[in-house]
Design an enzyme around this catalytic site. Structure first.
Site, PDB file in Angstrom:
ATOM      1  N   ARG A 231       0.855  -1.183   0.000  1.00  0.00           N
ATOM      2  CA  ARG A 231       0.000   0.000   0.000  1.00  0.00           C
ATOM      3  C   ARG A 231       0.894   1.237   0.000  1.00  0.00           C
ATOM      4  NH1 ARG A 231      -3.457  -2.965  -1.348  1.00  0.00           N
ATOM      5  NH2 ARG A 231      -5.480  -3.384  -0.353  1.00  0.00           N
ATOM      6  N   HIS A 279      -1.184  -0.300  -9.827  1.00  0.00           N
ATOM      7  CA  HIS A 279      -1.835  -1.229  -8.891  1.00  0.00           C
ATOM      8  C   HIS A 279      -2.288  -2.510  -9.618  1.00  0.00           C
ATOM      9  CE1 HIS A 279      -3.865  -1.308  -4.711  1.00  0.00           C
ATOM     10  NE2 HIS A 279      -3.744  -2.550  -5.165  1.00  0.00           N
TER      11      HIS A 279
HETATM   12  P1  NAP Z   1      -1.134 -11.557   5.346  1.00  0.00           P
HETATM   13  O1  NAP Z   1      -1.190 -12.992   4.974  1.00  0.00           O
HETATM   14  O2  NAP Z   1      -2.046 -11.050   6.398  1.00  0.00           O
HETATM   15  O3  NAP Z   1       0.378 -11.228   5.750  1.00  0.00           O
HETATM   16  C1  NAP Z   1       0.745 -10.047   6.380  1.00  0.00           C
HETATM   17  C2  NAP Z   1       2.165 -10.168   6.902  1.00  0.00           C
HETATM   18  O4  NAP Z   1       2.568  -8.889   7.417  1.00  0.00           O
HETATM   19  C3  NAP Z   1       2.288 -11.164   8.060  1.00  0.00           C
HETATM   20  O5  NAP Z   1       3.498 -11.865   7.953  1.00  0.00           O
HETATM   21  C4  NAP Z   1       2.306 -10.247   9.285  1.00  0.00           C
HETATM   22  O6  NAP Z   1       2.993 -10.748  10.416  1.00  0.00           O
HETATM   23  C5  NAP Z   1       3.064  -9.061   8.731  1.00  0.00           C
HETATM   24  N1  NAP Z   1       2.810  -7.868   9.543  1.00  0.00           N
HETATM   25  C6  NAP Z   1       1.640  -7.235   9.779  1.00  0.00           C
HETATM   26  N2  NAP Z   1       1.813  -6.189  10.595  1.00  0.00           N
HETATM   27  C7  NAP Z   1       3.133  -6.154  10.903  1.00  0.00           C
HETATM   28  C8  NAP Z   1       3.926  -5.321  11.719  1.00  0.00           C
HETATM   29  N3  NAP Z   1       3.413  -4.289  12.393  1.00  0.00           N
HETATM   30  N4  NAP Z   1       5.254  -5.596  11.799  1.00  0.00           N
HETATM   31  C9  NAP Z   1       5.790  -6.631  11.142  1.00  0.00           C
HETATM   32  N5  NAP Z   1       5.075  -7.471  10.346  1.00  0.00           N
HETATM   33  C10 NAP Z   1       3.765  -7.232  10.231  1.00  0.00           C
HETATM   34  O7  NAP Z   1      -1.382 -10.636   4.063  1.00  0.00           O
HETATM   35  P2  NAP Z   1      -1.167 -11.009   2.509  1.00  0.00           P
HETATM   36  O8  NAP Z   1      -2.314 -11.777   1.993  1.00  0.00           O
HETATM   37  O9  NAP Z   1       0.186 -11.578   2.357  1.00  0.00           O
HETATM   38  O10 NAP Z   1      -1.236  -9.545   1.862  1.00  0.00           O
HETATM   39  C11 NAP Z   1      -0.342  -8.531   2.259  1.00  0.00           C
HETATM   40  C12 NAP Z   1      -0.767  -7.184   1.710  1.00  0.00           C
HETATM   41  O11 NAP Z   1      -0.506  -7.103   0.316  1.00  0.00           O
HETATM   42  C13 NAP Z   1      -2.249  -6.855   1.819  1.00  0.00           C
HETATM   43  O12 NAP Z   1      -2.597  -6.386   3.105  1.00  0.00           O
HETATM   44  C14 NAP Z   1      -2.439  -5.793   0.753  1.00  0.00           C
HETATM   45  O13 NAP Z   1      -2.295  -4.504   1.306  1.00  0.00           O
HETATM   46  C15 NAP Z   1      -1.295  -6.050  -0.228  1.00  0.00           C
HETATM   47  N6  NAP Z   1      -1.786  -6.460  -1.547  1.00  0.00           N
HETATM   48  C16 NAP Z   1      -1.507  -5.663  -2.615  1.00  0.00           C
HETATM   49  C17 NAP Z   1      -1.937  -6.041  -3.867  1.00  0.00           C
HETATM   50  C18 NAP Z   1      -1.600  -5.226  -5.085  1.00  0.00           C
HETATM   51  O14 NAP Z   1      -2.175  -5.422  -6.140  1.00  0.00           O
HETATM   52  N7  NAP Z   1      -0.663  -4.334  -5.022  1.00  0.00           N
HETATM   53  C19 NAP Z   1      -2.672  -7.225  -4.043  1.00  0.00           C
HETATM   54  C20 NAP Z   1      -2.934  -7.996  -2.915  1.00  0.00           C
HETATM   55  C21 NAP Z   1      -2.487  -7.614  -1.675  1.00  0.00           C
HETATM   56  P3  NAP Z   1       2.516 -12.104  11.154  1.00  0.00           P
HETATM   57  O15 NAP Z   1       2.910 -13.200  10.206  1.00  0.00           O
HETATM   58  O16 NAP Z   1       3.276 -12.118  12.409  1.00  0.00           O
HETATM   59  O17 NAP Z   1       1.025 -11.985  11.315  1.00  0.00           O
HETATM   60  C1  GLV Z   2      -5.397  -5.434  -3.627  1.00  0.00           C
HETATM   61  O1  GLV Z   2      -4.762  -4.445  -3.511  1.00  0.00           O
HETATM   62  C2  GLV Z   2      -5.784  -6.302  -2.554  1.00  0.00           C
HETATM   63  O2  GLV Z   2      -5.579  -5.936  -1.394  1.00  0.00           O
HETATM   64  O3  GLV Z   2      -6.310  -7.399  -2.839  1.00  0.00           O
END
Ligand code: NAP
Ligand code: GLV
Length: 316
Positions: A231, A279
């Site tokens: 983000r 994005h």
């Molecule tokens: P997820 O499975 O919830 O993983 C989040 C990771 O971040 C976990 O390892 C978590 O730690 C860590 N984390 C959260 N808060 C933290 C903090 N304060 N300090 C250190 N580590 C922290 O999420 P995901 O499915 O991988 O997705 C991640 C993000 O990608 C989404 O939230 C979204 O914003 C972004 N995204 C972007 C796109 C795009 O098109 N650009 C698409 C999809 C997603 P723990 O393992 O300890 O819980």
């Molecule tokens: C896209 O940005 C998502 O969070 O799935």
């Protein structure tokens, strides 16, 4: 009534901004023939569940009886910021649903572009310079992934065959094969110091906003690159520009921004060492997302546990 005319097992409201909403509604109706599926703003019959992406504030005012809310994306920052969001209704988010493979492609491309010095060779080509460059030892080319969740772990796995040292930073310690794990604020500095390409895959929460500022980015070694696919609010734009211009950072690959679409006047557009995508590092796939949510809805309706529950206190 369902397609067959039987009493619906439950009612689902689908809301997605723009013209694709009807594509989503039809996909959900096909995946859940036992349900009544309506598209926002058709709430004449009160829905039991809602599948939403960046919902308007009126949606929750007009649907007071929701039993669960499904976020049609991985990140829940926009949903959690909706002022009318009911306080106690469980929220579920997409997990992978076709996004992990796309993130793996995007990051692999950025890492190999950096390691194989694609931009330096392009410059040489412009000047017709035939000059092989010294290949850096892989041991000195660490890839650091901020966020070792669903997407961060998929990216780490995709990088394994190339032999770069891969590290990950998370809130709690994660044990992932082939990945050096760092956890918590105390270990962020050591993680950054060994990172040549920094990949940001953290959720946007109160704890992560502005995380990538002058203080943290300066801890990366000189010549490091930044890839932000999480983000825009995690990155302080002015600090990134200053470190690029000072030569501390070599390049940034940015898919997400504080304001989207990125305003035409933003300096990122014209910076020679910033690569921008709109994005699209991982777009939401209708089929895979609908299949995941439909399977979860059925289990929920059967009283069975499901994955993807969002912890509102953590913010992700
Ligand atoms: P997820 O499975 O919830 O993983 C989040 C990771 O971040 C976990 O390892 C978590 O730690 C860590 N984390 C959260 N808060 C933290 C903090 N304060 N300090 C250190 N580590 C922290 O999420 P995901 O499915 O991988 O997705 C991640 C993000 O990608 C989404 O939230 C979204 O914003 C972004 N995204 C972007 C796109 C795009 O098109 N650009 C698409 C999809 C997603 P723990 O393992 O300890 O819980
Ligand atoms: C896209 O940005 C998502 O969070 O799935």
């Amino acid at each position: 009534m369902t397609v067959s005319g039987a009493t619906p097992r439950f009612r689902l409201l689908v809301q997605v901004p723009g013209p694709t909403q009807d594509v989503w509604r039809r996909a959900f109706a096909a995946a859940l023939p036992e349900a009544a599926v309506a598209a926002w703003p058709d709430v004449a019959a009160p829905p039991d569940y809602a599948a939403v992406w960046k919902p308007p504030v009126e949606l929750f005012e007009r649907c007071p009886g929701l039993q669960a809310i499904f976020n049609l994306g991985a990140g829940v920052d926009a949903l959690l910021a909706t002022p009318t969001l009911p306080a106690a209704t469980p929220i579920y988010r997409l997990e992978d649903a076709g996004m992990a493979e796309q993130m793996a492609e995007y990051v692999t491309l950025a890492v190999l572009r950096a390691y194989r010095e694609v931009d330096a060779y392009a410059e040489q080509q412009r000047d017709r310079i035939w000059q092989p460059r010294r290949r850096r030892p892989k041991a000195e080319f660490g890839v650091g992934i901020l966020g070792l969740g669903v997407l961060g772990q998929a990216v780490a796995a995709a990088l394994q065959p190339f032999g770069f040292p891969v590290a990950g930073w998370s809130r709690t310690r994660r044990t992932v094969a082939g990945v050096t794990s760092y956890a918590g604020d105390d270990e962020l500095g050591a993680f950054l110091a060994g990172t040549r390409v920094l990949v940001c895959l953290l959720p946007a929460t109160a704890a992560t906003v502005d995380l990538l500022d002058a203080a943290t980015l300066s801890l990366l070694p000189r010549g490091a690159e930044v890839v932000n696919i999480a983000r825009g609010s995690l990155l302080v734009d002015a600090d990134l520009l200053a470190l690029l211009d000072a030569g501390h950072l070599a390049r940034a690959t940015l898919d997400v921004f504080r304001d989207e679409p990125l305003p035409a006047t933003h300096p990122f557009w014209h910076h020679p060492r910033i690569t921008i995508t709109p994005h699209t590092s991982a777009v939401t796939r209708v089929d895979a997302s609908v299949a995941q949510v439909a399977a979860r809805l059925r289990r929920l309706a059967d009283g069975l546990p499901i994955g993807g529950r969002v912890d509102r206190n953590r913010g992700y």
